[in-house]
Design a protein around this motif. Structure first.
Motif, PDB file in Angstrom:
ATOM      1  N   TYR A  16     -36.021  12.433  14.418  1.00 36.94           N
ATOM      2  CA  TYR A  16     -35.731  13.163  13.171  1.00 36.94           C
ATOM      3  C   TYR A  16     -36.112  12.291  11.976  1.00 36.94           C
ATOM      4  N   TYR A  49     -32.728  22.358  -0.781  1.00 36.88           N
ATOM      5  CA  TYR A  49     -34.129  22.474  -0.362  1.00 36.88           C
ATOM      6  C   TYR A  49     -35.006  22.802  -1.567  1.00 36.88           C
ATOM      7  N   SER A  82     -31.747  20.712  11.644  1.00 33.99           N
ATOM      8  CA  SER A  82     -30.890  20.018  12.606  1.00 33.99           C
ATOM      9  C   SER A  82     -29.892  20.930  13.315  1.00 33.99           C
TER      10      SER A  82
HETATM   11  O1  NIG Z   1     -26.721  18.451   7.667  1.00 30.64           O
HETATM   12  N1  NIG Z   1     -28.355  15.782   7.245  1.00 30.64           N
HETATM   13  C1  NIG Z   1     -28.783  16.342   6.253  1.00 30.64           C
HETATM   14  N2  NIG Z   1     -28.945  17.642   6.069  1.00 30.64           N
HETATM   15  C2  NIG Z   1     -28.957  18.624   7.088  1.00 30.64           C
HETATM   16  C3  NIG Z   1     -30.268  18.748   7.748  1.00 30.64           C
HETATM   17  C4  NIG Z   1     -31.302  19.138   6.833  1.00 30.64           C
HETATM   18  C5  NIG Z   1     -32.625  19.421   7.444  1.00 30.64           C
HETATM   19  O2  NIG Z   1     -33.071  18.754   8.379  1.00 30.64           O
HETATM   20  O3  NIG Z   1     -33.238  20.356   6.925  1.00 30.64           O
HETATM   21  C6  NIG Z   1     -27.848  18.341   8.065  1.00 30.64           C
HETATM   22  O4  NIG Z   1     -28.092  18.027   9.235  1.00 30.64           O
END
Ligand code: NIG
Ligand code: FE
Length: 411
Positions: free
Chosen positions: A100, A150, A327
């Motif tokens: 990731y 975003y 995620s």
């Molecule tokens: O909660 N960790 C940061 N933000 C989101 C994932 C965001 C993404 O990958 O688009 C989270 O996992």
């Protein structure tokens, strides 16, 4: 608005008779139930419930729930359901071995979602987020938090938050909005991140607060994203505008995010896949709610937050879907409970409390949502014919929800 009598309920779950709502430690495994019960709603609220022998005879609408369970709707305190496009390509890249973090470093991940969102109209975002919202309502979600993050420009962050405001105005679900401009550092600020942080503090936060578009300010405080010092600065600036803190912490590393969240009186600190003794001790001495996101662990194939240990040490936890394209591309709470029980070794009753009353508290809705109590909003799930809550979690992957009632209306 009309009254509804739900009668002959096989088992009603999540009854609350005491004013104290948040459940901690051993209390998390207690779910108060009533067999052969009725519940009466009127004007969008729960007005009465009890054993069938005390049921009223009349109501505008009567629903027979023989053989069925009734429970409060889920309160999903952490989602990112406003997005322009899915990211299944990155999913396959991860299956080929990319991590990731590697995908994010190469401009994928959140930055990929931001590029697509910037090009998408407010109207199209509203339509796609609205259909995701309707889908999760069909699984029983009645209250939900939705984040920006975003956009990553003033214009696009405001666009996302206006979409959330429109959802608030048009959906029967109860919605809270979080400003997450500090989700990633945009590529053009990579070498001078302080300029983006200045923009967050001096332009985005004042505009977001000026239009009344957010309830909370969130920061992704983690390795490769925002540092503890940056997080502190952003949360303090947001607090001046009345935005309370709610942060992403300790997903990728022991980041100091938990402690900085607590010191900024965060309502919740979310993720916690990477926490240790110090974090757990700090949480014990605070009113910040640790919120775990097991579908993110499942989907990224990373550690699960140590929910079992946290509950055993006396903490109360919230649990949420983190529904987002990178995620956790799922907002299905019954499925989430199954993942949580299997992988974190918590009990269905603990998972239930984490997504109902404790989730409501993580949305600051503990007084009005998350349990069956007189005077609370009538947000209720009527299941299909199933034997128990344990069965609902055990029998994962099927949708056992038959009807959802939001604000006293059967959908
Ligand atoms: O909660 N960790 C940061 N933000 C989101 C994932 C965001 C993404 O990958 O688009 C989270 O996992
Ligand atoms: Fe998230």
């Amino acid at each position: 608005m009309s009254s509804i009598l739900i009668k002959n309920i096989k088992t009603m779950y999540g009854i609350q008779t005491q004013p104290l709502s948040f459940k901690k430690g051993a209390a998390m495994s207690v779910v108060d139930t009533l067999e052969n019960a009725f519940i009466l709603t009127d004007n969008g609220k729960i007005v009465d419930f009890g054993p069938m022998k005390e049921a009223p005879e009349r109501a505008d609408e009567i629903v027979d729930a023989s053989d069925r369970l009734v429970m409060p709707c889920w309160c999903d305190s952490h989602t990112h359901i406003v997005y322009a496009a899915p990211r299944e390509g990155e999913y396959v890249d991860r299956l080929h071995g990319a991590s990731y973090e590697e995908i994010a470093e190469k401009g994928g991940g959140i930055l990929n979602s931001a590029r697509k969102l910037q090009e998408t109209s407010e109207e199209d975002l509203f339509l796609s987020a609205g259909s995701r919202l309707n889908e999760v309502i069909s699984y029983g979600t009645g209250a939900i938090e939705i984040k920006s993050g975003y956009g990553l420009t003033t214009e696009s962050e405001l666009k996302m938050l206006r979409v959330i405001r429109k959802l608030k105005e048009s959906s029967p679900a109860t919605i809270k909005a979080s400003f997450l401009g500090a989700h990633a550092i945009p590529a053009m600020y990579k070498e001078n991140r302080h300029l983006y942080i200045d923009l967050l503090i001096h332009e985005m936060i004042p505009n977001v607060a000026g239009e009344g578009l957010a309830d909370y300010c969130d920061v992704f405080c983690d390795k490769g994203f925002y540092t503890v010092e940056e997080t502190d600065k952003i949360l303090k600036a947001a607090a001046k505008y009345g935005l309370k803190a709610k942060i992403h912490a300790n997903e990728l590393a022991i980041s100091g995010g938990v402690q900085i969240g607590i010191s900024n009186h965060a309502i919740s600190v979310d993720h916690l896949e990477a926490i240790g003794h110090d974090e757990i001790e700090a949480l014990k001495n605070s009113s910040t709610i640790p919120t775990v996101l097991p579908s993110c662990s499942f989907f990224l194939n990373i550690n699960y937050a140590p929910a079992r240990k946290m509950i055993d040490e006396g903490l109360g936890i919230g649990m949420a879907t983190d529904y987002n394209p990178g995620s956790s591309p799922s907002g299905n709470i019954p499925m989430l409970m199954a993942l949580a029980c299997n992988n974190m070794r918590i009990l269905p009753a603990e998972a239930f409390n984490a997504v109902t009353i404790n989730g409501a508290c993580a949305l600051e809705l503990g007084e009005s949502h998350g349990s069956v109590a007189r005077g609370k909003v009538a947000n209720l799930i009527i299941t299909k014919s199933i034997p128990s809550l344990d069965y609902m979690v055990y029998s994962f992957g099927s949708n056992h929800v038959d009807k959802v009632i939001l604000r006293g209306k059967i959908l």
